[in-house]
Design an enzyme around this catalytic site. Structure first.
Site, mmCIF file in Angstrom:
data_model
loop_
_atom_site.group_PDB
_atom_site.id
_atom_site.type_symbol
_atom_site.label_atom_id
_atom_site.label_comp_id
_atom_site.label_asym_id
_atom_site.label_seq_id
_atom_site.Cartn_x
_atom_site.Cartn_y
_atom_site.Cartn_z
ATOM 1 N N GLY A 274 0.810 -1.214 0.000
ATOM 2 C CA GLY A 274 0.000 0.000 0.000
ATOM 3 C C GLY A 274 0.843 1.264 0.000
ATOM 4 O O GLY A 274 0.617 2.191 -0.787
ATOM 5 N N LYS A 275 1.827 1.313 0.879
ATOM 6 C CA LYS A 275 2.692 2.492 0.953
ATOM 7 C C LYS A 275 3.613 2.567 -0.260
ATOM 8 O O LYS A 275 3.959 3.661 -0.720
ATOM 9 C CB LYS A 275 3.493 2.475 2.257
ATOM 10 C CG LYS A 275 2.620 2.511 3.519
ATOM 11 C CD LYS A 275 3.467 2.486 4.780
ATOM 12 C CE LYS A 275 2.618 2.436 6.047
ATOM 13 N NZ LYS A 275 1.934 1.132 6.220
ATOM 14 N N CYS B 17 2.543 0.111 13.281
ATOM 15 C CA CYS B 17 1.089 0.161 13.487
ATOM 16 C C CYS B 17 0.811 -0.308 14.916
ATOM 17 O O CYS B 17 0.015 -1.210 15.153
ATOM 18 C CB CYS B 17 0.330 -0.655 12.455
ATOM 19 S SG CYS B 17 0.850 -2.380 12.310
#
Length: 422
Positions: free
Chosen positions: A254-255, A369
């Site tokens: 995603g990043k 996270c």
């Protein structure tokens, strides 16, 4: 519904025995021909039971005369309590199917127990749930050590942090600015009957989650599903065209995609898991983006680094994942206090190794996270004490000064620290 209840109970039992929920559900799907509605129902029951297992366990302790019952029966009862307390299925059907499932466990010796416990719960439902809510540990729906750690770290916010962990997560999108503007995509959503709220530079929070096949242009790469908290990484790193960039521990990508959407980069996407790298490749292909993908351990650059320093490094390190517990409710019951020593060692090793790959004047973004200080501010302070050439840069005013994003209705829990090599 019988198969649904049986597999959901087995999944909960597996987690309580120490196994990962996602792996368990994936294995079930490979063994059984399940329709989409069955897969969704199994996930709904198992996720719901684990999100509220503190209350469920409290109720079971009140209803059972002894705690040492068969683990399979405990998992079945836990799912039954969750369905009867917060589910939408008819109570008589939940009880009936649970008894049928119990009849297939250990010769059916516990089916009478299952019937009696669930019917007893129905008779005392309101008083039992009220008692669970009045109990601080049960109502937190977290282990005692986790509750204590949050109370110490966040004396003003611990209740909201734990409450957020017990909710369904928001569904956020990241618009691919190389293909469409965020405002144009908001219009596409409205035309498809979907409502969204603009977040940050590229983000949209859907007011109601939907399957990805309902998202306009998803397969063409117009957007990606990515939590808004995770969308801070790319802008914080400050990439510009032509930069040499390392995305360490990149999967699921995603990043990686967000960095490439913002600038034309010479980007190396690194991950230790070859299977997860294939998922990164699939995501980049869908978005129409390119990076060099390589399998390797971020903590051991000698096995993958060519010696050319990077302008920017994204160090999204392995962690407890405590900030995304609402997306993975098994985490609350799988993590142990002793896990943090292992995480801390791995994080420190990766940071030290990656720092040597960064050119002078370059920047490294440390990301977890997690909401635990051992993995975040404590880890950062120790790193800076070891490296005299590391300077921490201030974060934008839109972020907390200490870099700690706590989970709420807009995003999950993340920690960010931006370091410059001076």
């Amino acid at each position: 519904m019988l198969l649904t209840q049986r597999l959901a109970a087995q999944a909960v039992t597996a987690v309580l025995a120490g196994r990962n929920l996602t792996d368990t559900l994936t294995a079930q799907r490979s063994r059984h021909s399940l329709e989409p509605r069955q897969r969704a129902a199994i996930q709904d029951i198992s996720y719901g039971t684990l999100r509220r297992y503190g209350e469920v366990s409290f109720v079971l302790a009140k209803l059972l005369s002894r705690p040492d019952i068969d683990p399979d029966i405990r998992g079945l009862l836990a799912c039954g309590i969750q369905q009867l307390a917060w589910g939408k299925a008819a109570p008589h059907a939940v009880v009936d199917f649970a008894v049928q499932v119990a009849s297939k466990i250990n010769g059916g010796r516990a089916k009478g127990l299952v019937n009696a416990v669930l019917r007893n719960f129905l008779r005392q439902r309101d008083s039992l749930l009220a008692a669970a809510q009045a109990d601080e540990l049960a109502s937190s729906n977290h282990p005692a050590w986790w509750l204590a750690a949050m109370q110490e770290a966040y004396p003003q916010d611990w209740h909201s942090v734990l409450a957020a962990n017990n909710q369904h997560p928001p569904m956020s999108l990241r618009v691919n600015r190389r293909k469409i503007s965020r405002d144009e995509y908001l219009q596409r959503l409205q035309q498809a009957g979907l409502d969204g709220e603009a977040l940050g530079d590229d983000g949209i929070r859907l007011l109601a989650p939907v399957p990805v096949d309902r998202l306009p242009g998803f397969t063409e790469g117009l957007c990606s599903v990515q939590d808004f908290g995770a969308q801070w990484a790319a802008p914080l790193l400050g990439v510009e065209d032509g930069m040499r960039v390392l995305d360490a521990c990149c999967a699921p990508g995603g990043k990686t995609g967000h960095l490439l959407e913002r600038a034309a980069l010479d980007l190396l996407a690194l991950d230790a898991d070859a299977g997860r790298l294939q998922r990164v490749r699939a995501n980049l292909d869908r978005l129409g983006l390119h990076a060099t993908l390589k399998q390797g351990d971020a903590g051991k650059p000698a096995s993958w680094w060519d010696g050319q320093p990077f302008d920017r490094i994204l160090a999204d390190v392995p962690c407890s994942a405590s900030g995304v517990a609402r997306r993975n409710p098994d985490i609350k019951w799988l993590r142990r206090p002793e896990d943090f020593a292992q995480f801390a060692t791995q994080q420190a090793q990766m940071l030290d190794a990656l720092w040597g790959c960064l050119k002078p004047g370059g920047r490294l973004l440390y990301v977890t996270c997690s909401v635990f200080v051992q993995e975040n501010n404590n880890q950062l302070a120790e790193f800076i004490a070891r490296h005299a050439d590391a300077r921490q840069l201030p974060l934008p005013a839109a972020l907390p000064a200490n870099g700690q994003l706590l989970p709420n209705e807009r995003h999950d829990g993340f920690f960010y620290a931006l370091l410059e090599k001076v």
